[in-house]
Design a protein around this motif. Sequence first.
Motif, PDB file in Angstrom:
ATOM      1  N   LYS A  57       0.851  -1.076   0.088  1.00  0.00           N
ATOM      2  CA  LYS A  57      -0.034   0.056  -0.027  1.00  0.00           C
ATOM      3  C   LYS A  57       0.916   1.291  -0.009  1.00  0.00           C
ATOM      4  N   GLN A  58       2.021   1.386   0.810  1.00  0.00           N
ATOM      5  CA  GLN A  58       2.833   2.287   0.673  1.00  0.00           C
ATOM      6  C   GLN A  58       3.680   2.582  -0.476  1.00  0.00           C
ATOM      7  N   GLU A  59       3.845   1.413  -1.056  1.00  0.00           N
ATOM      8  CA  GLU A  59       4.517   1.717  -2.481  1.00  0.00           C
ATOM      9  C   GLU A  59       3.404   2.255  -3.540  1.00  0.00           C
ATOM     10  N   LEU A  60       2.238   1.527  -3.486  1.00  0.00           N
ATOM     11  CA  LEU A  60       1.282   2.283  -4.336  1.00  0.00           C
ATOM     12  C   LEU A  60       1.052   3.711  -3.984  1.00  0.00           C
ATOM     13  N   ALA A  61       0.767   3.928  -2.936  1.00  0.00           N
ATOM     14  CA  ALA A  61       0.516   5.615  -2.637  1.00  0.00           C
ATOM     15  C   ALA A  61       1.329   6.365  -3.350  1.00  0.00           C
ATOM     16  N   THR A  62       2.732   5.956  -3.382  1.00  0.00           N
ATOM     17  CA  THR A  62       3.594   7.063  -4.048  1.00  0.00           C
ATOM     18  C   THR A  62       3.681   6.919  -5.535  1.00  0.00           C
ATOM     19  N   LYS A  63       2.628   5.872  -6.261  1.00  0.00           N
ATOM     20  CA  LYS A  63       2.671   5.788  -7.436  1.00  0.00           C
ATOM     21  C   LYS A  63       1.302   6.655  -8.009  1.00  0.00           C
ATOM     22  N   ASN A  64       1.318   7.186  -9.064  1.00  0.00           N
ATOM     23  CA  ASN A  64      -0.149   7.921  -9.597  1.00  0.00           C
ATOM     24  C   ASN A  64      -0.483   7.075 -10.656  1.00  0.00           C
ATOM     25  N   PHE A  65      -1.750   6.010 -10.303  1.00  0.00           N
ATOM     26  CA  PHE A  65      -2.154   5.467 -11.357  1.00  0.00           C
ATOM     27  C   PHE A  65      -3.049   6.044 -12.505  1.00  0.00           C
ATOM     28  N   VAL A  66      -2.892   5.708 -13.492  1.00  0.00           N
ATOM     29  CA  VAL A  66      -3.511   6.420 -14.701  1.00  0.00           C
ATOM     30  C   VAL A  66      -4.346   5.141 -15.503  1.00  0.00           C
ATOM     31  N   ASP A  67      -5.153   5.739 -16.397  1.00  0.00           N
ATOM     32  CA  ASP A  67      -6.053   4.631 -16.807  1.00  0.00           C
ATOM     33  C   ASP A  67      -4.916   3.731 -17.788  1.00  0.00           C
ATOM     34  N   ASN A  68      -3.930   4.142 -18.303  1.00  0.00           N
ATOM     35  CA  ASN A  68      -3.172   3.250 -19.319  1.00  0.00           C
ATOM     36  C   ASN A  68      -2.554   2.356 -18.493  1.00  0.00           C
ATOM     37  N   ASP A  69      -2.421   2.433 -16.986  1.00  0.00           N
ATOM     38  CA  ASP A  69      -1.637   1.304 -16.278  1.00  0.00           C
ATOM     39  C   ASP A  69      -2.644   0.134 -16.126  1.00  0.00           C
ATOM     40  N   VAL A  70      -3.936   0.404 -16.179  1.00  0.00           N
ATOM     41  CA  VAL A  70      -4.738  -0.810 -15.967  1.00  0.00           C
ATOM     42  C   VAL A  70      -4.653  -1.841 -17.047  1.00  0.00           C
ATOM     43  N   HIS A  71      -4.277  -1.827 -18.219  1.00  0.00           N
ATOM     44  CA  HIS A  71      -3.910  -2.648 -19.162  1.00  0.00           C
ATOM     45  C   HIS A  71      -2.778  -3.579 -18.630  1.00  0.00           C
TER      46      HIS A  71
END
Length: 324
Positions: A57-71
């Motif tokens: 969760k800590q690792e993901l909190a620092t990343k900015n998820f954008v639509d293109n990551d979903v694929h």
Amino acid sequence: MCGKAFDQLEEVVIYRFIVPMCVWRLQRRLKIGMEWKFIRAWSTLDQLLYGSINRKKQELATKNFVDNDVHKINKMDLVTQILIMEDEDDGGDEKFIDKTSNKFLRDTAFTLIAAGRDTVAAALTWLIWCVANHPVVEKRILEELKQVMAVRPSSAIDDGEEKGGFFRNDELNKLVYLHATVCETLRLYPPVPFEHKCTVEADVLPSGHTVRKEERIIFSIYAMARMEEIWGEDCLEFKPERWISEKGTILHVPSYKFMTFLTGTRTCLGKNMSFTQVKSLASALLWNYKFELINDGCSVKPAVGMVLFMKDGLKTRVSKRDHW
Ligand code: HEM
């Protein structure tokens, strides 16, 4: 440490089948005996699972998820996939990482590890033993693998795929005889050898037996595979051919007959995944290595437990195949 904790949980679950419920519940309340073992094993697993979840969760909190990551979701680990799915359900709220409860993630991760860890390992061990014991079956599997290799595009060989000896998903789907061998192994050596269910109401079973309300019924999937009235006179024989139709396709066998993954609403959720895992590993192992059984005077026997392991493990001499 984690593997030992899982083994201890399994041991306690067996114990709960054997002793009356009031006894183990009292032990749980007093934190003694097998129930104390259960509490300690859970605490070890909690440390591991909650630790991994918090780190992720800590690792993901620092990343900015954008639509293109979903694929890229197929390449993600379990926790990330669940978090992304939760986010989509919520219409893409950015705070999704905080909202998904750690307990939910812990329970999901635990279920998947507990259900899929030993079952697939046991299935693969019995398969290697069955194949090593039946040279004709081994020969047919190798012929089938050779045919698939023969039509592999040269680009795949250039990419080094052939060297690893792993078979792709589309190739695995063509391996009818291997699929039949996996089914036959899972029939005779079901990784979950027995099951229990509890009645909601009093009823009469199709066999004519009456059952009371809230009565616990334990049935042996291992024994059912050895019943003539279910599988015919040759039920004790290891015969992958029983799964193949005259047209050379896999025969459909209803799940209430092939009970290895259970039937009805509580059918194993990982059934397809298990076939993929076992076929993928078995094809790579059998293609690359020869397994010879070591005859040390100990016959292979199933161990009594939640998962059908071999009592003394499987002893084989492994040599690399060089003739392909
Ligand atoms: C050869 C391998 C496997 C066998 C023989 C097997 C067998 C079973 C059986 C008999 C059940 C029913 C348990 C019950 O209701 O008491 C079950 C449930 C389940 N299995 Fe599997 N399993 C295998 C692999 C897997 C894998 C790889 C996964 C996922 C990673 C998985 C996920 C589950 C889940 C989530 C349930 C609970 C389903 C529910 O209660 O609704 N299994 N499995």
